[in-house]
Write a protein that holds these residues in place. Structure first.
Motif, PDB file in Angstrom:
ATOM      1  N   ALA A 198      28.724  69.373  45.223  1.00  0.00           N
ATOM      2  CA  ALA A 198      28.913  69.550  43.783  1.00  0.00           C
ATOM      3  C   ALA A 198      30.288  70.112  43.456  1.00  0.00           C
ATOM      4  O   ALA A 198      30.751  69.995  42.320  1.00  0.00           O
ATOM      5  N   GLU A 199      30.963  70.719  44.449  1.00  0.00           N
ATOM      6  CA  GLU A 199      32.296  71.273  44.217  1.00  0.00           C
ATOM      7  C   GLU A 199      33.372  70.198  44.125  1.00  0.00           C
ATOM      8  O   GLU A 199      34.481  70.462  43.675  1.00  0.00           O
ATOM      9  N   GLN A 200      33.072  68.962  44.591  1.00  0.00           N
ATOM     10  CA  GLN A 200      34.084  67.900  44.574  1.00  0.00           C
ATOM     11  C   GLN A 200      33.576  66.558  44.084  1.00  0.00           C
ATOM     12  O   GLN A 200      34.369  65.724  43.641  1.00  0.00           O
ATOM     13  N   ASP A 201      32.277  66.292  44.141  1.00  0.00           N
ATOM     14  CA  ASP A 201      31.754  64.960  43.823  1.00  0.00           C
ATOM     15  C   ASP A 201      31.994  64.567  42.372  1.00  0.00           C
ATOM     16  O   ASP A 201      31.770  65.375  41.458  1.00  0.00           O
ATOM     17  N   THR A 202      32.375  63.327  42.159  1.00  0.00           N
ATOM     18  CA  THR A 202      32.366  62.763  40.817  1.00  0.00           C
ATOM     19  C   THR A 202      32.223  61.257  40.902  1.00  0.00           C
ATOM     20  O   THR A 202      32.745  60.623  41.825  1.00  0.00           O
ATOM     21  N   ALA A 203      31.497  60.689  39.957  1.00  0.00           N
ATOM     22  CA  ALA A 203      31.524  59.248  39.764  1.00  0.00           C
ATOM     23  C   ALA A 203      32.736  58.893  38.921  1.00  0.00           C
ATOM     24  O   ALA A 203      33.304  59.750  38.232  1.00  0.00           O
ATOM     25  N   GLY A 204      33.143  57.631  38.980  1.00  0.00           N
ATOM     26  CA  GLY A 204      34.277  57.206  38.175  1.00  0.00           C
ATOM     27  C   GLY A 204      34.333  55.701  38.040  1.00  0.00           C
ATOM     28  O   GLY A 204      33.680  54.961  38.788  1.00  0.00           O
ATOM     29  N   PRO A 205      35.123  55.219  37.077  1.00  0.00           N
ATOM     30  CA  PRO A 205      35.195  53.790  36.797  1.00  0.00           C
ATOM     31  C   PRO A 205      36.230  53.070  37.654  1.00  0.00           C
ATOM     32  O   PRO A 205      37.283  53.607  37.982  1.00  0.00           O
ATOM     33  N   MET A 206      35.918  51.826  37.992  1.00  0.00           N
ATOM     34  CA  MET A 206      36.813  50.938  38.718  1.00  0.00           C
ATOM     35  C   MET A 206      36.830  49.596  37.997  1.00  0.00           C
ATOM     36  O   MET A 206      35.815  49.170  37.442  1.00  0.00           O
ATOM     37  N   ALA A 207      37.976  48.932  37.994  1.00  0.00           N
ATOM     38  CA  ALA A 207      38.115  47.647  37.307  1.00  0.00           C
ATOM     39  C   ALA A 207      39.378  46.965  37.819  1.00  0.00           C
ATOM     40  O   ALA A 207      40.087  47.498  38.676  1.00  0.00           O
ATOM     41  N   ARG A 208      39.677  45.784  37.275  1.00  0.00           N
ATOM     42  CA  ARG A 208      40.887  45.077  37.697  1.00  0.00           C
ATOM     43  C   ARG A 208      42.111  45.479  36.888  1.00  0.00           C
ATOM     44  O   ARG A 208      43.217  45.026  37.179  1.00  0.00           O
ATOM     45  N   ASN A 209      41.935  46.306  35.851  1.00  0.00           N
ATOM     46  CA  ASN A 209      43.083  46.763  35.076  1.00  0.00           C
ATOM     47  C   ASN A 209      42.787  48.147  34.508  1.00  0.00           C
ATOM     48  O   ASN A 209      41.631  48.569  34.419  1.00  0.00           O
ATOM     49  N   VAL A 210      43.857  48.843  34.113  1.00  0.00           N
ATOM     50  CA  VAL A 210      43.723  50.224  33.659  1.00  0.00           C
ATOM     51  C   VAL A 210      42.953  50.303  32.345  1.00  0.00           C
ATOM     52  O   VAL A 210      42.171  51.239  32.130  1.00  0.00           O
ATOM     53  N   THR A 211      43.152  49.342  31.452  1.00  0.00           N
ATOM     54  CA  THR A 211      42.469  49.400  30.152  1.00  0.00           C
ATOM     55  C   THR A 211      40.949  49.374  30.318  1.00  0.00           C
ATOM     56  O   THR A 211      40.235  50.151  29.677  1.00  0.00           O
ATOM     57  N   ASP A 212      40.440  48.502  31.190  1.00  0.00           N
ATOM     58  CA  ASP A 212      38.988  48.460  31.412  1.00  0.00           C
ATOM     59  C   ASP A 212      38.481  49.771  32.016  1.00  0.00           C
ATOM     60  O   ASP A 212      37.384  50.227  31.699  1.00  0.00           O
ATOM     61  N   VAL A 213      39.287  50.375  32.898  1.00  0.00           N
ATOM     62  CA  VAL A 213      38.917  51.676  33.457  1.00  0.00           C
ATOM     63  C   VAL A 213      38.840  52.730  32.356  1.00  0.00           C
ATOM     64  O   VAL A 213      37.900  53.531  32.290  1.00  0.00           O
ATOM     65  N   ALA A 214      39.837  52.727  31.452  1.00  0.00           N
ATOM     66  CA  ALA A 214      39.864  53.726  30.381  1.00  0.00           C
ATOM     67  C   ALA A 214      38.694  53.544  29.422  1.00  0.00           C
ATOM     68  O   ALA A 214      38.071  54.533  28.996  1.00  0.00           O
TER      69      ALA A 214
END
Length: 464
Positions: A198-214
């Protein structure tokens, strides 16, 4: 979709057909959601009625298989969790559904997020077998969000969800030539996600471009709607970026970083060379702390699922099931975690406090001393050959400072060594996610390094 020339159902069917056609080459998708077309049809109606829920409405998303998804097996790659699906969605999946996203299916991963054996092979799990790198099929996709990165490279969905403790979003993004964000710790809920720490774990977004990630981050974090980052012609002008070269990753990677620096300077950025301090101490302290935290956090998670109820039972399960040992037999990290001191131990507490302090200072002091907007480093070496007997060749120090500090980091395609992609990793201070995404969009536009994979069976003699 806004014009009505594409419907969510058409897009979902296209991705499902592509999974059926392309995924047998790479084994990135464990299972598709049988309700995906019904989800898309509901989005069709919202689009027709002018009642869409935001930019992700009708967008197909693949979810890493250590994230609970109601009605779909969510296994962390282990047969121990393959008996029945979880009863409820992870909090981040609830957010995706409320935003109208289509949960397309689940991606393979490094089993237990690469925290079982001392010499694991990234992208392998007992449930899913081995995921391959779509650029060169005998090369590794990097772990542990290997399936998410490979699926995006192969255009099997628009967006994917990864998770990271240290490097497991950004390395698969870099090695598969896509974009991945490890958000600031706590920005995305970890409820219902198989943990390491819990001190480091995070989910996050991945995509083929930065806009989709944002756009995906705005949903995962529960932020107000916004159109994502923009980067006009002045996106890099006046920005100061510190280049951390990491020559240990080899001359070819360093050449990619030199080209990257030249292109960023040509776009108006100032690039200065930096070496963040305290890296040897971080490397010495991080792993023992994670062992202690894993024992605590995995027991809490297992209590919510059918199957082994604690780490000791998990170890016994693996010993009793030969299929868990078909690529590598070891579970040394499980055993060491079980024997590690508890989180109440004063020695552990002192180590985690020092880790937190030094990791944050390594970034904060470097950025302050050089007046930086971000630090840039190579995300990854060229993908190594996948080899169960040898395991990974993955000492990649660039992800550690931001991972341990809980700060955001973003990998953007930078170039390649032969046929194999290399990413540039951007990192900045706490809760600088949006600023980092805006800078990442400008870097992406300047480098223009994304390319489609060729699914080559192997590489020639001139490549590593």
């Amino acid at each position: 979709m806004a014009r009505g020339s594409l419907t969510p159902s058409q897009l979902t069917r296209t991705y499902l057909r592509r999974i059926a056609t392309v995924d047998p080459k790479i084994h990135a998708v464990l299972r598709t959601d049988p309700t995906a077309l019904a989800q898309a049809a509901a989005s069709d109606r919202r689009h027709r009625d002018g009642a869409t829920r935001g930019p992700l409405d009708g967008i197909p998303v693949l979810v890493k298989d250590n994230v609970n998804t109601r009605g779909l097996l969510s296994t962390a790659g282990s047969l121990a969790l393959a008996g029945s699906p979880p009863d409820t969605d992870a909090a981040l999946v609830t957010r995706l559904r409320k935003a109208g996203a289509v949960i397309l299916g689940k991606t393979n991963l490094s089993e237990w997020a690469n925290f079982r054996a001392a010499k694991p092979t990234s992208g392998w799990s007992a449930v899913g077998g081995q995921t391959h790198n779509p650029f060169v099929l005998d090369r590794n996709p990097c772990g542990s969000s290997a399936g998410s990165g490979a699926a995006l490279a192969a255009s099997l969905s628009q967006v994917a969800i990864g998770t990271e403790t240290d490097g497991s979003i950004v390395c698969p993004a870099g090695m598969n030539g896509v974009v991945g964000l490890k958000p600031t710790l706590g920005l995305v809920s970890g409820e219902g996600v198989v943990p390491i720490s819990a001190e480091q774990d995070t989910a996050g977004p991945m995509a083929r471009n930065v806009t989709d990630v944002a756009l995906t981050l705005s949903v995962l974090a529960g932020e107000p709607r916004h159109p994502g980052p923009t980067s006009g012609g002045t996106g890099l002008r006046g920005k100061r970026i510190g280049l951390w070269r990491l020559p240990s990753l080899g001359k070819e990677v360093d050449d990619v970083m030199s080209r990257t620096a030249r292109r960023l300077r040509a776009g108006g950025a100032e690039v200065v060379e930096v070496t963040p301090p305290y890296q040897d101490r971080l490397a010495a302290l991080e792993f023992p702390a994670l062992l202690t935290e894993f024992d605590r956090d995995i027991d809490t998670y297992l209590a919510t699922r059918k199957g082994p109820r604690d780490l000791a039972a998990l170890i016994a399960f693996n010993r009793a099931h030969p299929a868990e040992q078909t690529c590598f037999a070891g579970q040394e990290l499980f055993e060491r975690a079980l024997a590690a001191p508890p989180t109440t131990d004063p020695g552990y507490r002192a180590e985690r406090a020092e880790l937190r302090d030094l990791s944050r200072r390594s970034i904060d002091e470097t950025m302050a001393a050089h007046h930086l907007d971000a630090i840039a480093a190579p995300t990854n070496p060229p993908a190594w050959t996948t080899d169960c007997a040898r395991g990974d060749n993955d000492v990649i120090p660039s992800s550690t400072p931001a991972a341990v500090a809980g700060y955001p980091s973003l990998s953007v395609p930078a170039g390649s060594v032969g046929q194999l992609p290399v990413g540039v990793l951007l990192m900045a201070g706490s809760h600088q996610d949006q600023a980092l995404l805006s800078l990442g969009a400008a870097v992406e536009q300047r480098l223009h390094a994304w390319r489609a994979p060729r699914y080559l069976p192997t590489t020639g003699p001139d490549l590593p």
